[in-house]
Design an enzyme around this catalytic site. Structure first.
Site, PDB file in Angstrom:
ATOM      1  N   ILE A 179      37.246  41.809  57.103  1.00 16.45           N
ATOM      2  CA  ILE A 179      37.226  40.814  55.973  1.00 16.45           C
ATOM      3  C   ILE A 179      37.749  39.684  56.189  1.00 16.45           C
ATOM      4  O   ILE A 179      38.597  39.414  55.395  1.00 16.45           O
ATOM      5  CB  ILE A 179      37.698  41.500  54.645  1.00 16.45           C
ATOM      6  CG1 ILE A 179      36.945  43.513  54.697  1.00 16.45           C
ATOM      7  CG2 ILE A 179      36.900  41.037  53.177  1.00 16.45           C
ATOM      8  CD1 ILE A 179      37.608  44.284  53.651  1.00 16.45           C
ATOM      9  N   TYR A 215      56.844  31.591  61.626  1.00 13.37           N
ATOM     10  CA  TYR A 215      56.463  31.250  61.483  1.00 13.37           C
ATOM     11  C   TYR A 215      56.059  32.309  59.493  1.00 13.37           C
ATOM     12  O   TYR A 215      56.141  33.117  59.477  1.00 13.37           O
ATOM     13  CB  TYR A 215      55.151  31.092  61.304  1.00 13.37           C
ATOM     14  CG  TYR A 215      53.969  30.285  61.375  1.00 13.37           C
ATOM     15  CD1 TYR A 215      53.567  28.945  61.495  1.00 13.37           C
ATOM     16  CD2 TYR A 215      53.105  30.482  59.700  1.00 13.37           C
ATOM     17  CE1 TYR A 215      52.385  28.508  60.797  1.00 13.37           C
ATOM     18  CE2 TYR A 215      52.388  30.055  59.228  1.00 13.37           C
ATOM     19  CZ  TYR A 215      51.908  29.245  59.728  1.00 13.37           C
ATOM     20  OH  TYR A 215      50.272  28.029  59.394  1.00 13.37           O
ATOM     21  N   GLY A 257      48.941  33.667  58.514  1.00 12.21           N
ATOM     22  CA  GLY A 257      48.024  34.861  57.877  1.00 12.21           C
ATOM     23  C   GLY A 257      47.241  36.069  59.546  1.00 12.21           C
ATOM     24  O   GLY A 257      47.725  35.666  60.407  1.00 12.21           O
ATOM     25  N   ASP A 314      44.593  37.635  60.442  1.00 19.41           N
ATOM     26  CA  ASP A 314      43.343  37.394  61.503  1.00 19.41           C
ATOM     27  C   ASP A 314      43.839  36.711  62.574  1.00 19.41           C
ATOM     28  O   ASP A 314      43.945  36.374  63.517  1.00 19.41           O
ATOM     29  CB  ASP A 314      42.071  36.357  60.942  1.00 19.41           C
ATOM     30  CG  ASP A 314      43.009  35.593  59.911  1.00 19.41           C
ATOM     31  OD1 ASP A 314      44.180  35.179  59.595  1.00 19.41           O
ATOM     32  OD2 ASP A 314      42.133  34.629  58.993  1.00 19.41           O
ATOM     33  N   ARG A 315      44.763  35.797  62.191  1.00 19.74           N
ATOM     34  CA  ARG A 315      45.904  34.817  63.051  1.00 19.74           C
ATOM     35  C   ARG A 315      46.737  35.525  63.847  1.00 19.74           C
ATOM     36  O   ARG A 315      46.381  35.785  65.591  1.00 19.74           O
ATOM     37  CB  ARG A 315      46.239  33.554  62.984  1.00 19.74           C
ATOM     38  CG  ARG A 315      45.561  32.489  62.300  1.00 19.74           C
ATOM     39  CD  ARG A 315      46.229  31.834  61.832  1.00 19.74           C
ATOM     40  NE  ARG A 315      47.169  30.724  61.927  1.00 19.74           N
ATOM     41  CZ  ARG A 315      48.237  29.899  61.962  1.00 19.74           C
ATOM     42  NH1 ARG A 315      47.906  29.878  60.595  1.00 19.74           N
ATOM     43  NH2 ARG A 315      49.054  28.793  62.649  1.00 19.74           N
ATOM     44  N   ASP A 370      41.302  29.845  67.109  1.00 19.86           N
ATOM     45  CA  ASP A 370      40.133  30.005  66.539  1.00 19.86           C
ATOM     46  C   ASP A 370      39.054  29.351  65.638  1.00 19.86           C
ATOM     47  O   ASP A 370      40.343  28.699  64.842  1.00 19.86           O
ATOM     48  CB  ASP A 370      40.728  31.119  65.375  1.00 19.86           C
ATOM     49  CG  ASP A 370      39.968  32.861  64.541  1.00 19.86           C
ATOM     50  OD1 ASP A 370      39.216  32.096  64.526  1.00 19.86           O
ATOM     51  OD2 ASP A 370      40.193  33.527  64.671  1.00 19.86           O
TER      52      ASP A 370
END
Length: 209
Positions: A10, A69, A73, A75-76, A90
């Site tokens: 999403i 880190y 996120g 997604d990363r 990305d």
């Protein structure tokens, strides 16, 4: 069985679906069957999605990922999870560049995406509101189109090249294939989904044994 899984990513704009090895995008959440796994960077769409898929499992809650880190996120994380060693790019609304070494995330960079850079030029002057051309890093720009192309796309390419050193580059995202024309690397459309599948296999299922 992997073929029965539905993976859902999403995003801020679209919802990316992996189903039986096929990838497609939708704008709004829909209902699926069993074995639905998802990640999300969009809280509102996630709430809508869970109303239709209350048994869906958020892989953010089970993924094991070694990084220092802060605030990386999901997604990363999933794109990087698919790569044990290499540079992960990305290229979407933003361009993220992350370094993986022996399954450890060393850090990363966030740059504006290609479309954002183009819009930024247009806010400076109407004369800069032009389409990017072909990038040539071996030749100093001789006109405005070449100059903005070098400054926009070239900035991303040069950043990637400065960070990759001897690592293999993996590109994904909406502009990943385009950038692969200028980067010595490989474009992997389903990189995030590969990371999700790896999480299910290694962190979820093996963790239950």
């Amino acid at each position: 069985m992997e073929d029965s899984l539905v993976l859902v990513d999403i995003g801020n704009t679209n919802i990316h679906i992996w189903e039986e090895g096929k990838i497609y995008d939708i704008k709004n959440p829909i209902a699926f069957g069993e074995d639905v796994f998802y990640i999300s960077v969009n809280e509102n769409k996630e709430k809508e999605f869970l109303k239709l898929n209350p048994s869906a499992l958020n892989l953010k809650n089970v993924v094991n990922f070694d990084t220092s880190y802060i605030g990386l996120g999901i997604d990363r994380i999933m794109a990087c999870k698919a790569v044990d060693d290499g540079l992960v790019v990305d290229a979407g609304s933003a361009v993220t560049i992350d370094i993986m070494q022996n399954k450890v995330h060393l850090g990363g960079v966030i740059m504006p995406g290609i479309s954002s850079i183009k819009k930024a030029y247009a806010t400076i002057s109407p004369k800069l509101d032009i389409e990017f051309g072909e990038l040539n890093l071996k030749k100093l720009p001789q006109n405005t189109q070449e100059a903005v192309t070098f400054g926009g796309i070239g900035a991303i390419v040069l950043m990637i090249n400065s960070l990759k050193k001897d690592k293999k580059v993996y590109l994904t995202g909406g502009d990943g294939k385009f950038l692969s024309r200028y980067i010595d690397g490989v474009y992997v459309k389903d990189l995030v989904f590969r990371g999700m599948l790896k999480t299910i296999k290694e962190d979820l299922r093996e963790g239950k044994k």
